[in-house]
Design an enzyme around this catalytic site. Structure first.
Site, mmCIF file in Angstrom:
data_model
loop_
_atom_site.group_PDB
_atom_site.id
_atom_site.type_symbol
_atom_site.label_atom_id
_atom_site.label_comp_id
_atom_site.label_asym_id
_atom_site.label_seq_id
_atom_site.Cartn_x
_atom_site.Cartn_y
_atom_site.Cartn_z
ATOM 1 C CB SER A 1 -30.514 8.694 59.890
ATOM 2 O OG SER A 1 -31.059 7.458 59.582
ATOM 3 C CB VAL B 1 -28.987 17.491 57.302
ATOM 4 C CG1 VAL B 1 -29.221 18.856 57.906
ATOM 5 C CG2 VAL B 1 -27.513 17.325 56.924
ATOM 6 C CD GLU C 1 -27.147 2.510 54.261
ATOM 7 O OE1 GLU C 1 -28.120 3.266 54.186
ATOM 8 O OE2 GLU C 1 -26.848 1.894 55.308
ATOM 9 C CG HIS D 1 -28.357 6.939 50.954
ATOM 10 N ND1 HIS D 1 -29.600 6.906 51.530
ATOM 11 C CD2 HIS D 1 -27.649 5.936 51.537
ATOM 12 C CE1 HIS D 1 -29.652 5.934 52.437
ATOM 13 N NE2 HIS D 1 -28.480 5.334 52.460
ATOM 14 C CG ASN E 1 -37.624 10.741 59.446
ATOM 15 O OD1 ASN E 1 -36.824 11.231 60.232
ATOM 16 N ND2 ASN E 1 -38.597 9.943 59.811
ATOM 17 C CB CYS F 1 -35.694 8.225 49.427
ATOM 18 S SG CYS F 1 -34.313 9.352 49.468
HETATM 19 O O1 SUG Z 1 -31.565 5.941 56.007
HETATM 20 N N1 SUG Z 1 -33.973 8.163 57.285
HETATM 21 C C1 SUG Z 1 -33.479 7.372 56.187
HETATM 22 C C2 SUG Z 1 -33.695 8.106 54.874
HETATM 23 C C3 SUG Z 1 -33.368 7.238 53.706
HETATM 24 C C4 SUG Z 1 -33.391 7.992 52.416
HETATM 25 N N2 SUG Z 1 -33.171 7.128 51.331
HETATM 26 C C5 SUG Z 1 -32.452 7.409 50.239
HETATM 27 N N3 SUG Z 1 -31.636 8.444 50.188
HETATM 28 N N4 SUG Z 1 -32.513 6.609 49.261
HETATM 29 C C6 SUG Z 1 -31.989 7.047 56.360
HETATM 30 O O2 SUG Z 1 -31.259 7.935 56.832
HETATM 31 C C7 SUG Z 1 -34.663 8.582 59.590
HETATM 32 C C8 SUG Z 1 -35.513 7.900 60.644
HETATM 33 C C9 SUG Z 1 -35.643 8.733 61.884
HETATM 34 O O3 SUG Z 1 -34.761 9.538 62.174
HETATM 35 O O4 SUG Z 1 -36.669 8.580 62.600
HETATM 36 C C10 SUG Z 1 -34.198 7.626 58.484
HETATM 37 O O5 SUG Z 1 -34.027 6.463 58.722
#
Ligand code: SUG
Length: 450
Positions: free
Chosen positions: A22, A26, A174, A252, A368, A374
């Site tokens: 992603s 970070v 999103e 987000h 992650n 989230c």
């Molecule tokens: O979309 N991470 C998700 C985290 C989502 C968080 N959600 C909210 N803020 N509501 C994203 O960035 C990482 C997966 C990886 O790198 O393996 C990931 O998809």
């Protein structure tokens, strides 16, 4: 029971791993290639949900999606048996394999945008599954998310589960991670705040003002959602995220702000024009709105992103009214940060509605970039609406115990990047999900079951 916020938490899937998929997130980038623990991750998520249920809150769960997602590899031209598809993809396109293996559907805040019935002119509860078209690994989520939501929110007289918006940059969506609902109390007509990083007309990141990280949510998607959900324009506010915040890792809006009923916690650098957004919200509310504004001096953006202070859940305790009726459910990481703790202390001192802070351990997900907020999709629901939900997704002690035992039986303790190509992971996952669909009374909802 009055109208309450029902939380639907995503159960972490058996392939939870750190693939660094992603951009702009970070934590995802920092932990790329690390060893994950799907078992720990799922147990932590269920434990967090159980703690909320123990507080008397209405808590449900959403099932993981099937991963590895073989169809998304076949579409790329990989052929043969499922095993052959995995082996060839691992050799020729490891990035595609990693994308097909992500357990990212666990972050239920991205599953859909939800407008409860008091806000919609047709008095139905509206859900639009997010297209998640920004990230390849997430772009495969909407079809199954839509099927699951249609299974649970089946009663079309009460619920409208829309199709996701078309998957194109001008309509990047999103979900609820960029949406906040404020109201005097949950049952009252609310004010819905839609946040976006890609202003209308922006074709590329060059038009979004960002320099380091990409912007995800588009303004045109946000406006389409408000129209589809039949919201009152006078009670709808649109806010542009500050490009500087996105560049600091706020991919987000729920990384930099959280609202519940008439309380909004927000960082001063969240929006392009934060005072203007607050003014618009106050005008739309037409009643009191308690804004807890955190300054850069108090908690710098970078530390807000590291601690995920704003990715807390702000919940109203059942039956409570007036002072101390809310709790802040914060990531455990905030406990280690003196600045985040001071923010929490000031919140308790200055905001009478908030009566306490609880810390929860969702570390596997945090690595992650997914905090407590989230992991859940908020759905404000009246009693009769709750009664109309199909399937057995409400988390009580019995379901929690069953799900924990199910995780213990089926999940691996560890996954390293190389394990994603292991064909046994697919077999194990299908066995687990087959059993889960029976536990949750979902019917044969997974493609492999048909
Ligand atoms: O979309 N991470 C998700 C985290 C989502 C968080 N959600 C909210 N803020 N509501 C994203 O960035 C990482 C997966 C990886 O790198 O393996 C990931 O998809």
């Amino acid at each position: 029971m009055p109208t309450v916020e029902v939380n639907f938490d995503g159960i972490v899937g058996p392939t939870h791993n750190y693939a660094g998929l992603s951009p702009g997130n970070v934590a995802s980038d920092r932990n790329r290639g690390e060893t994950s623990s799907p078992k720990k991750a799922a147990i932590q998520g269920l434990e967090k949900a159980r703690r909320l249920a123990d507080l008397g809150l209405v808590q449900h769960v959403l099932p993981p999606h099937e991963r590895p997602d073989i169809p998304s590899l076949r579409v790329l031209g990989f052929e043969g048996s499922d095993k052959q598809v995995l082996a060839t993809a691992a050799r020729e396109a490891p990035d595609a394999l990693a994308a097909a293996c992500s357990a990212s559907a666990m972050w239920a805040a991205n599953a859909a945008t939800v407008s409860p019935s008091p806000d919609a002119s047709d008095a139905r509860l509206h859900l639009t599954p997010a297209n998640l078209a920004f990230n390849r690994h997430r772009s495969v989520e909407p079809a199954f998310a839509t099927a699951v939501l249609r299974r649970i929110f089946a009663d079309e007289t009460r619920f409208a589960v829309h199709d996701p918006l078309p998957a194109t940059p001008r309509l990047f969506d999103e979900g609820a991670a960029n949406h906040t609902r404020l109201a005097r109390r949950h049952a009252d007509p609310g004010v819905e705040l839609f946040c976006f990083g890609r202003p209308a007309g922006a074709g590329s990141d060059l038009d979004c003002g960002v320099t380091t990280h990409p912007a995800r949510q588009s303004e045109e998607a946000s406006r389409a959602l408000a129209r589809r959900h039949r919201l009152d324009p006078a009670r709808t506010v649109f806010a542009r995220q500050s490009p500087g915040a996105i560049d600091a890792g706020v991919f987000h809006n729920d990384v930099i702000s959280v609202g519940n009923e008439d309380v909004l916690l927000v960082h001063e650098r969240a929006y392009d024009d934060t005072p203007g957004v607050i003014e618009n919200l106050r005008a739309a509310m037409g009643g009191p709105l308690h804004v807890f504004l955190v300054t850069e001096g108090e908690l710098p953006l970078a530390e807000a992103v590291d601690t995920y202070f704003f990715n807390s859940q702000l919940v109203t305790l059942p039956g409570a009214a007036g002072e101390g009726r809310m709790l802040l459910i914060a990531p455990g990481e905030c406990e280690q940060s003196p600045r985040a703790r001071e923010c929490a202390d000031r919140l308790l001192a200055e905001c009478p509605a908030v009566g306490g802070v609880r810390f929860v351990d969702v570390r596997e997900s945090m690595r992650n970039g997914g905090g407590p907020a989230c992991l859940r999709l908020r759905v404000v629901m009246a009693d009769a609406e709750q009664a109309a939900l199909a399937a057995r997704t409400r988390l009580d002690d019995a379901l929690h115990a069953e799900l924990t035992a199910w995780v213990e039986r089926h999940y691996r303790d560890e996954i390293r990047p190389a394990d994603l190509a292991d064909p046994a992971l697919l077999t194990e996952t299908r066995a687990a999900l087959d059993e889960l669909s029976r536990i949750l009374d979902l019917g044969p909802i997974y493609p492999f079951q048909r």
